[in-house]
Write a protein that holds these residues in place. Structure first.
Motif, mmCIF file in Angstrom:
data_model
loop_
_atom_site.group_PDB
_atom_site.id
_atom_site.type_symbol
_atom_site.label_atom_id
_atom_site.label_comp_id
_atom_site.label_asym_id
_atom_site.label_seq_id
_atom_site.Cartn_x
_atom_site.Cartn_y
_atom_site.Cartn_z
ATOM 1 N N THR A 1 -103.603 48.548 -38.639
ATOM 2 C CA THR A 1 -102.982 49.664 -37.916
ATOM 3 C C THR A 1 -101.560 49.243 -37.531
ATOM 4 O OG1 THR A 1 -103.705 48.844 -35.780
ATOM 5 C CG2 THR A 1 -105.199 50.382 -36.927
ATOM 6 N N HIS A 2 -100.768 50.243 -37.116
ATOM 7 C CA HIS A 2 -99.388 49.944 -36.712
ATOM 8 C C HIS A 2 -99.384 48.904 -35.584
ATOM 9 C CE1 HIS A 2 -95.233 50.615 -35.531
ATOM 10 N NE2 HIS A 2 -95.653 50.834 -34.287
ATOM 11 N N GLY A 3 -100.275 49.108 -34.605
ATOM 12 C CA GLY A 3 -100.336 48.197 -33.455
ATOM 13 C C GLY A 3 -100.641 46.775 -33.895
ATOM 14 N N GLU A 4 -101.640 46.633 -34.777
ATOM 15 C CA GLU A 4 -102.026 45.294 -35.252
ATOM 16 C C GLU A 4 -100.858 44.607 -35.962
ATOM 17 O OE1 GLU A 4 -106.727 46.409 -36.095
ATOM 18 O OE2 GLU A 4 -105.327 46.246 -37.761
ATOM 19 N N LEU A 5 -100.201 45.379 -36.851
ATOM 20 C CA LEU A 5 -99.097 44.774 -37.618
ATOM 21 C C LEU A 5 -97.933 44.397 -36.705
ATOM 22 C CD1 LEU A 5 -99.113 46.948 -40.884
ATOM 23 C CD2 LEU A 5 -99.802 44.577 -40.642
ATOM 24 N N MET A 6 -97.685 45.219 -35.683
ATOM 25 C CA MET A 6 -96.597 44.907 -34.746
ATOM 26 C C MET A 6 -96.882 43.586 -34.034
ATOM 27 S SD MET A 6 -94.078 47.014 -34.800
ATOM 28 C CE MET A 6 -93.152 47.193 -33.301
ATOM 29 N N ARG A 7 -98.170 43.360 -33.765
ATOM 30 C CA ARG A 7 -98.528 42.138 -33.037
ATOM 31 C C ARG A 7 -98.431 40.910 -33.946
ATOM 32 N NH1 ARG A 7 -102.148 45.457 -30.737
ATOM 33 N NH2 ARG A 7 -103.866 44.904 -32.118
ATOM 34 N N ARG A 8 -98.984 41.036 -35.178
ATOM 35 C CA ARG A 8 -99.128 39.801 -35.953
ATOM 36 C C ARG A 8 -98.120 39.604 -37.089
ATOM 37 N NH1 ARG A 8 -102.549 41.662 -40.405
ATOM 38 N NH2 ARG A 8 -104.008 43.179 -39.612
ATOM 39 N N CYS A 9 -97.231 40.597 -37.371
ATOM 40 C CA CYS A 9 -96.349 40.444 -38.545
ATOM 41 C C CYS A 9 -94.876 40.619 -38.122
ATOM 42 C CB CYS A 9 -96.749 41.473 -39.603
ATOM 43 S SG CYS A 9 -95.781 41.362 -41.087
ATOM 44 N N ALA A 10 -94.152 39.508 -38.092
ATOM 45 C CA ALA A 10 -92.767 39.533 -37.604
ATOM 46 C C ALA A 10 -91.875 40.417 -38.481
ATOM 47 C CB ALA A 10 -92.221 38.102 -37.575
ATOM 48 N N SER A 11 -92.046 40.338 -39.816
ATOM 49 C CA SER A 11 -91.160 41.133 -40.691
ATOM 50 C C SER A 11 -91.457 42.619 -40.516
ATOM 51 C CB SER A 11 -91.304 40.701 -42.153
ATOM 52 O OG SER A 11 -92.654 40.673 -42.522
ATOM 53 N N TYR A 12 -92.714 42.982 -40.207
ATOM 54 C CA TYR A 12 -93.039 44.389 -39.944
ATOM 55 C C TYR A 12 -92.344 44.837 -38.661
ATOM 56 C CZ TYR A 12 -95.734 48.675 -39.254
ATOM 57 O OH TYR A 12 -96.097 49.997 -39.065
#
Ligand SMILES: Nc1ncnc2c1ncn2[C@@H]1O[C@H](COP(=O)(O)OP(=O)(O)OP(=O)(O)O)[C@@H](O)[C@H]1O
Length: 578
Positions: free
Chosen positions: A556-567
């Motif tokens: 999800t957007h929230g998950e990617l914001m937390r764990r993926c710096a380039s995202y």
């Protein structure tokens, strides 16, 4: 495919029951047989006339009969030949229809895959096709064939009336002529291919310039484009000039041989007439047959020049059709909701070209997915791989457990529908465009939807009969997208992929569109959207983050914001990224 292969294929096609040209072919053969008989009988009637005039007993009735026979054969052959043109036209039309539909069937899916788009080349190739077929059928099959049949019939008549050595001289001359033509034609083919390629390049370039008329004129680049077109036309002119030079060499060789043969023939005959071994009528018959062969053979240069390019054009169409034949398979794919599985998919546009590397993912049926990533990162390429528009170089894409590469084109896109970034519209009515298959809704439903989405300013009625102009030029960018989305709202497919199809919509219209598309088929349809909008990424149940041709993250957007710096960086303003 060689020239004879092309001619053999054309002949086989004309003889096949499917093309419906057998009757015209038989009629044409019948008429041509009459032309050949008249071509042989005419000079013979002249010989009889001269011998009768020369002889002791002249019967006026006989003389009139010979004159009528001679003139009748001469005029009759021309009339019958003209009647035969109608048969040729019928065959050419049938062949052109056959090749055009076959080439379009092969070209359209290929153009869609867009790896090496042929959309400029195909129309040029097909436009020249009817003229090429006319030249080949009329010029080669009906002109050259009969000339040689006439030569054989003339030799038979000469053999039965005059000494055999004349047959030998004429036969040797014709053989020499054929040999010279054969050698010349091999050289000529190279030049004809080059001329055909140059003609194709001209069609493609002019088409490209015309399609980009606005870009040219609005940027004040008319002179530049005219110079460019002129350069291409100059290159074609050079190719044509080389072809005609090679033809001139061939004609010189052919007619030197023919000239030597004629000199030998006439000198021998002159001596024989002087010695009383031959009548004046025989002499005239001999020279008439020889010259009657010369006239059509001298047209051979022109026919070969044109027919060479024509055969190259037909060969191009045949090769194109063969190379792009779609393998027939029987897989139908799912009809209802379907999971999508991508297994280690890779793809490359060519050597040292952008690629998609080892993408694996799973999208359950009915999910709302957003594909995001920087410009040029490979989102559209991945979407086209998912939809089976592009074929992976390795790995596979499965819909409900069926490899989409095994589903035929015409069925494949009823399983996964890909709506491209640049929407193409027909120059037809709004109604025809909006109800274009596979949309199945009623027009009043579309009208309701367009009013909710504010297709026009409030109060202005929608005229569904309005012609849209080329590529929908009478609509605004946002209206084109709304039209396409209203159409898609009536399409029933398990998976739908929208490639930035809402980019020109205002945020509230976009939200309304997404709700409408998702609510179709009780949320069973998987909706995948390529987007650069944060709101859409936030609304999606699954976000696929693509960078440098790789799937860098999925969640999800929230998950990617937390764990993926380039995202995270993708959504931050440049100064916030530091
Ligand atoms: N037909 C093609 N032939 C060769 N290269 C291509 C072709 N189509 C796309 N590419 C290249 O592949 C790369 C990825 O293109 P793609 O359209 O998938 O990017 P994208 O992420 O959708 O970009 P955008 O956000 O700008 O639409 C780009 O570098 C593009 O130039």
């Amino acid at each position: 495919m060689k020239t004879f292969g092309t001619l053999a294929r054309l002949t086989r096609l004309m003889l096949s029951a499917g093309l419906g040209t057998r009757r015209s072919l038989v009629n044409a053969f019948g008429l041509e047989a009459v032309v050949i008989s008249m071509g042989v009988a005419g000079p013979y009637a002249l010989k009889l006339l001269i011998d009768a005039l020369d002889g002791p007993a002249r019967s006026p009735l006989q003389l009139v009969l010979f004159i009528l026979l001679f003139v009748g054969c001469w005029a009759g052959a021309s009339i019958v030949e003209t009647a035969r043109l109608a048969c040729t036209a019928d065959m050419v039309d049938a062949l052109a229809r056959h090749f055009t539909t076959q080439a379009l069937a092969a070209a359209l899916p290929d153009i869609t895959a867009a790896r090496d788009s042929q959309s400029g080349r195909v129309p040029g190739m097909l436009e020249r096709l009817p003229y090429s077929l006319t030249l080949v059928v009329e010029g080669l099959i009906w002109r050259l064939g009969p000339v040689f049949l006439q030569a054989i019939a003339s030799l038979a008549v000469i053999a039965s009336l005059i000494q055999p050595r004349y047959v030998l001289v004429l036969a040797l001359t014709l053989l020499g002529f054929v040999g010279a033509t054969w050698i010349g034609a091999r050289r000529h083919r190279v030049h004809a291919d080059a001329t055909n390629a140059a003609a194709s390049h001209v069609s493609r370039t002019i088409g490209d310039i015309v399609r980009n008329a606005r870009r040219v004129v609005l940027n004040g680049a008319l002179d530049r484009e005219l110079r460019y077109a002129d350069d291409i036309l100059r290159a074609k002119r050079q190719a044509t000039a080389s072809m005609y030079r090679s033809l001139t060499v061939m004609a010189a060789l052919q007619f030197c041989i023919f000239g030597v043969g004629l000199v030998a023939l006439l000198m021998l005959a002159g001596l024989d007439v002087g010695n009383g071994h031959m009548t004046a009528g025989d002499f005239v018959l001999l020279q008439t047959y020889a010259f009657r062969l010369t006239v059509p053979l001298s047209a051979l240069g022109y026919i070969l020049a044109q027919a060479g390019v024509a055969i190259a054009n037909i060969r191009d169409v045949l090769a194109f059709t063969n190379a792009h034949e779609v393998p027939r398979t029987t897989q139908l794919g799912p009809t209802g909701a379907a999971d999508l599985t991508v297994e280690d998919v890779s793809f490359c546009y060519g050597d040292n070209m952008p690629a998609i590397n080892g993408v694996s993912l799973f999208i359950p049926a009915g999910r709302f997915v957003a594909i995001v990533g920087p410009n040029g990162s490979g989102k559209s390429t991945l979407a086209q791989l998912l939809a089976g528009v592009l074929t992976p170089s390795s790995g596979k894409v499965e819909i409900a457990g069926v490899d989409i590469a095994t589903i035929p084109w015409e069925k494949r896109h009823r399983n996964i529908l890909y709506a491209p970034q640049f929407i193409g519209l027909f120059n037809r009515s709004l109604r025809e465009n909006i109800l274009y298959p596979p949309a199945s809704q009623a027009i009043h439903e579309v009208e309701k939807l367009l009013n909710v989405w504010r297709f026009y300013e409030p109060g202005r009625p929608i005229d569904f009969e309005m012609e849209l102009g080329e590529q929908g030029e009478r609509l605004s960018g946002g209206q084109i997208q709304k039209l396409e989305l209203a159409r898609l709202a009536g399409v029933d497919v398990p998976v739908m992929i929208l490639d930035e199809s809402t980019s020109a919509l205002d945020p509230s219209s976009e939200a309304s569109v997404i709700t409408r598309l998702r609510s179709r088929a009780r949320n069973a349809t998987t909706l995948i959207m390529i987007t650069h909008r944060l709101a859409t990424a936030k609304a999606a149940e699954q976000v696929l983050f693509v960078r440098g041709g790789q799937l860098v993250g999925s969640g999800t957007h929230g998950e990617l914001m937390r764990r993926c710096a380039s995202y995270r960086n993708l959504w931050l303003a440049p100064k916030e990224r530091g």
